[in-house]
Design a protein around this motif. Structure first.
Motif, PDB file in Angstrom:
ATOM      1  N   HIS A 196      -0.426  56.909-112.867  1.00 30.92           N
ATOM      2  CA  HIS A 196      -1.208  57.513-111.796  1.00 30.92           C
ATOM      3  C   HIS A 196      -1.940  56.447-110.991  1.00 30.92           C
ATOM      4  CE1 HIS A 196      -4.133  57.037-115.097  1.00 30.92           C
ATOM      5  NE2 HIS A 196      -5.033  56.891-114.135  1.00 30.92           N
ATOM      6  N   ILE A 197      -2.427  56.869-109.839  1.00 30.75           N
ATOM      7  CA  ILE A 197      -3.361  56.082-109.049  1.00 30.75           C
ATOM      8  C   ILE A 197      -4.720  56.750-109.136  1.00 30.75           C
ATOM      9  CG2 ILE A 197      -4.031  55.393-106.715  1.00 30.75           C
ATOM     10  CD1 ILE A 197      -1.746  53.727-107.815  1.00 30.75           C
ATOM     11  N   HIS A 198      -5.722  55.965-109.495  1.00 25.15           N
ATOM     12  CA  HIS A 198      -7.100  56.444-109.503  1.00 25.15           C
ATOM     13  C   HIS A 198      -7.670  56.172-108.115  1.00 25.15           C
ATOM     14  CE1 HIS A 198     -11.203  57.119-111.106  1.00 25.15           C
ATOM     15  NE2 HIS A 198     -11.560  56.078-110.360  1.00 25.15           N
ATOM     16  N   LEU A 199      -7.992  57.243-107.399  1.00 24.14           N
ATOM     17  CA  LEU A 199      -8.476  57.151-106.024  1.00 24.14           C
ATOM     18  C   LEU A 199      -9.963  57.475-105.978  1.00 24.14           C
ATOM     19  CD1 LEU A 199      -7.933  57.034-102.892  1.00 24.14           C
ATOM     20  CD2 LEU A 199      -7.491  59.504-103.038  1.00 24.14           C
ATOM     21  N   GLU A 200     -10.743  56.603-105.332  1.00 26.57           N
ATOM     22  CA  GLU A 200     -12.160  56.867-105.092  1.00 26.57           C
ATOM     23  C   GLU A 200     -12.439  56.753-103.596  1.00 26.57           C
ATOM     24  OE1 GLU A 200     -15.091  54.991-107.472  1.00 26.57           O
ATOM     25  OE2 GLU A 200     -13.961  55.198-109.339  1.00 26.57           O
ATOM     26  N   VAL A 201     -13.326  57.626-103.088  1.00 23.53           N
ATOM     27  CA  VAL A 201     -13.581  57.716-101.653  1.00 23.53           C
ATOM     28  C   VAL A 201     -15.085  57.749-101.406  1.00 23.53           C
ATOM     29  CG1 VAL A 201     -13.174  59.098 -99.570  1.00 23.53           C
ATOM     30  CG2 VAL A 201     -11.401  58.957-101.337  1.00 23.53           C
ATOM     31  N   ILE A 202     -15.516  57.131-100.288  1.00 27.12           N
ATOM     32  CA  ILE A 202     -16.938  57.119 -99.938  1.00 27.12           C
ATOM     33  C   ILE A 202     -17.110  57.123 -98.424  1.00 27.12           C
ATOM     34  CG2 ILE A 202     -17.036  54.589-100.045  1.00 27.12           C
ATOM     35  CD1 ILE A 202     -19.944  54.853-101.054  1.00 27.12           C
ATOM     36  N   ASN A 203     -18.135  57.842 -97.944  1.00 24.04           N
ATOM     37  CA  ASN A 203     -18.549  57.799 -96.542  1.00 24.04           C
ATOM     38  C   ASN A 203     -19.448  56.596 -96.306  1.00 24.04           C
ATOM     39  OD1 ASN A 203     -17.359  60.079 -95.419  1.00 24.04           O
ATOM     40  ND2 ASN A 203     -19.304  61.102 -94.959  1.00 24.04           N
ATOM     41  N   LYS A 204     -19.465  56.106 -95.068  1.00 21.30           N
ATOM     42  CA  LYS A 204     -20.444  55.093 -94.694  1.00 21.30           C
ATOM     43  C   LYS A 204     -21.851  55.676 -94.709  1.00 21.30           C
ATOM     44  CE  LYS A 204     -22.033  51.246 -92.782  1.00 21.30           C
ATOM     45  NZ  LYS A 204     -22.218  50.009 -93.564  1.00 21.30           N
ATOM     46  N   THR A 205     -22.007  56.903 -94.182  1.00 16.49           N
ATOM     47  CA  THR A 205     -23.287  57.613 -94.234  1.00 16.49           C
ATOM     48  C   THR A 205     -23.033  59.041 -94.704  1.00 16.49           C
ATOM     49  OG1 THR A 205     -23.111  58.275 -91.912  1.00 16.49           O
ATOM     50  CG2 THR A 205     -24.322  56.259 -92.381  1.00 16.49           C
ATOM     51  N   ARG A 206     -24.057  59.652 -95.235  1.00 16.28           N
ATOM     52  CA  ARG A 206     -23.908  60.949 -95.902  1.00 16.28           C
ATOM     53  C   ARG A 206     -22.742  60.915 -96.883  1.00 16.28           C
ATOM     54  NH1 ARG A 206     -26.095  66.334 -92.831  1.00 16.28           N
ATOM     55  NH2 ARG A 206     -28.204  65.562 -92.527  1.00 16.28           N
ATOM     56  N   TYR A 207     -22.007  62.028 -97.054  1.00 11.32           N
ATOM     57  CA  TYR A 207     -21.028  62.098 -98.134  1.00 11.32           C
ATOM     58  C   TYR A 207     -19.697  62.665 -97.655  1.00 11.32           C
ATOM     59  CZ  TYR A 207     -25.021  61.230-101.164  1.00 11.32           C
ATOM     60  OH  TYR A 207     -26.115  60.671-101.757  1.00 11.32           O
ATOM     61  N   SER A 208     -18.633  62.091 -98.182  1.00 12.13           N
ATOM     62  CA  SER A 208     -17.285  62.600 -97.958  1.00 12.13           C
ATOM     63  C   SER A 208     -17.020  63.769 -98.896  1.00 12.13           C
ATOM     64  CB  SER A 208     -16.263  61.486 -98.179  1.00 12.13           C
ATOM     65  OG  SER A 208     -16.365  60.971 -99.496  1.00 12.13           O
ATOM     66  N   CYS A 209     -15.841  64.384 -98.769  1.00 10.36           N
ATOM     67  CA  CYS A 209     -15.539  65.551 -99.598  1.00 10.36           C
ATOM     68  C   CYS A 209     -14.064  65.570 -99.969  1.00 10.36           C
ATOM     69  CB  CYS A 209     -15.907  66.842 -98.865  1.00 10.36           C
ATOM     70  SG  CYS A 209     -15.014  67.096 -97.298  1.00 10.36           S
ATOM     71  N   TYR A 210     -13.752  66.319-101.024  1.00 13.84           N
ATOM     72  CA  TYR A 210     -12.365  66.500-101.459  1.00 13.84           C
ATOM     73  C   TYR A 210     -11.932  67.936-101.171  1.00 13.84           C
ATOM     74  CZ  TYR A 210     -14.347  68.920-105.516  1.00 13.84           C
ATOM     75  OH  TYR A 210     -15.029  69.801-106.320  1.00 13.84           O
ATOM     76  N   ILE A 211     -10.635  68.129-101.041  1.00 10.61           N
ATOM     77  CA  ILE A 211     -10.083  69.464-100.831  1.00 10.61           C
ATOM     78  C   ILE A 211      -9.640  70.005-102.190  1.00 10.61           C
ATOM     79  CG2 ILE A 211      -8.245  70.790 -99.712  1.00 10.61           C
ATOM     80  CD1 ILE A 211      -8.346  68.719 -97.443  1.00 10.61           C
ATOM     81  N   PRO A 212     -10.269  71.047-102.711  1.00  9.32           N
ATOM     82  CA  PRO A 212      -9.982  71.511-104.064  1.00  9.32           C
ATOM     83  C   PRO A 212      -8.609  72.154-104.176  1.00  9.32           C
ATOM     84  CG  PRO A 212     -11.479  73.028-102.971  1.00  9.32           C
ATOM     85  CD  PRO A 212     -11.309  71.858-102.041  1.00  9.32           C
ATOM     86  N   ARG A 213      -7.997  71.946-105.322  1.00  8.31           N
ATOM     87  CA  ARG A 213      -6.702  72.581-105.617  1.00  8.31           C
ATOM     88  C   ARG A 213      -6.527  72.608-107.130  1.00  8.31           C
ATOM     89  NH1 ARG A 213      -5.702  68.888-102.057  1.00  8.31           N
ATOM     90  NH2 ARG A 213      -4.318  70.236-100.853  1.00  8.31           N
ATOM     91  N   ALA A 214      -5.588  73.411-107.586  1.00  8.24           N
ATOM     92  CA  ALA A 214      -5.367  73.573-109.015  1.00  8.24           C
ATOM     93  C   ALA A 214      -4.734  72.327-109.613  1.00  8.24           C
ATOM     94  CB  ALA A 214      -4.471  74.783-109.269  1.00  8.24           C
TER      95      ALA A 214
END
Length: 239
Positions: A196-214
């Motif tokens: 797998h690839i472990h992916l991490e994400v961050i906004n420059k300001t405030r917060y980013s979000c993920y799209i939920p799925r099963a």
């Protein structure tokens, strides 16, 4: 939106049918990135988000074994002094092409450029055999010049020499390949289907979000898995 190349050959990797138990890595990273950076204060941000896509070219699988949902998966890297906003494991057997997860345009259609900001062994041992490369990428809105967010792509194998800090990459620039590394506290995988690839994400300001799925949902090149440039109020939030 993600930019499709005019001529592009995608080798579709057939997922192995065998099952494997995959445990979340206990300590994937080294140095100050794992030392509990402070949470970001919420600050205003003009909303013109950029989609985040799977960092694997062709088919892949979201949270294959149901053990790494972004609502609770460990975040081990930091950017700008803050712990990244959310993380998830995206699966594909060894040998798949790893690419940038950022779309080529913002929601309003402004062009996006992506550059490499981090290239380092991902595990605390500093040994690539324990978990491959961590490649950090930064997305910029070229219409405004504003940096919007970053992504850390971890467990990358066979990184090309051209993928170095300062390099500019497109949506289909090869960052390396998925790989299977030796079993350790950094990479607790027992078979190729656990690669797998472990992916991490961050906004420059405030917060980013993920799209939920099963867990176990199949993904494609054009399946958005999150967004940067959003105005979420905290980490590990759904879009």
């Amino acid at each position: 939106m993600r930019l499709l190349a005019l001529a592009r050959a995608v080798a579709v990797t057939v997922l192995a049918a065998s099952s494997v138990l995959v445990a979340a890595p206990a300590s994937p990273a080294a140095g100050p990135d794992t030392q509990g950076a402070p949470e970001k204060a919420a600050r205003p941000l003009a909303a013109d988000p950029i989609n985040v896509y799977p960092p694997i070219q062709g088919p892949s699988i979201w949270d294959r074994f149901g053990q790494t949902p972004p609502s609770s998966h460990h975040r081990v890297f930091s950017n700008w002094g803050y712990l990244n906003d959310w993380s998830v494991d995206i699966y594909q057997n060894p040998g798949a092409t790893v690419v940038s997860p950022f779309g080529s345009k913002t929601a309003s259609g402004s062009p996006v450029s992506v550059r490499v900001v981090t290239v380092t062994p991902g595990c605390a041992t500093g040994n690539l055999a324990d978990g491959g490369w961590r490649i950090g990428l930064e997305a910029r809105n070229d219409a405004t010049g504003a940096v919007v967010g970053r992504a850390d792509v971890m467990h990358v194998d066979r990184k090309p020499d051209a993928i170095a800090v300062g390099a500019t990459v497109g949506p289909w620039t090869k960052l390396g390949e998925t790989g299977r590394f030796r079993y350790s506290s950094c990479y607790q995988v027992n078979g190729d289907t656990g690669a797998h690839i472990h992916l991490e994400v961050i906004n420059k300001t405030r917060y980013s979000c993920y799209i939920p799925r099963a867990a176990g949902t199949g993904l494609g090149d054009e399946t958005a898995v999150g967004r940067v440039g959003t105005e979420n109020s905290g980490p590990q939030q759904a879009c």
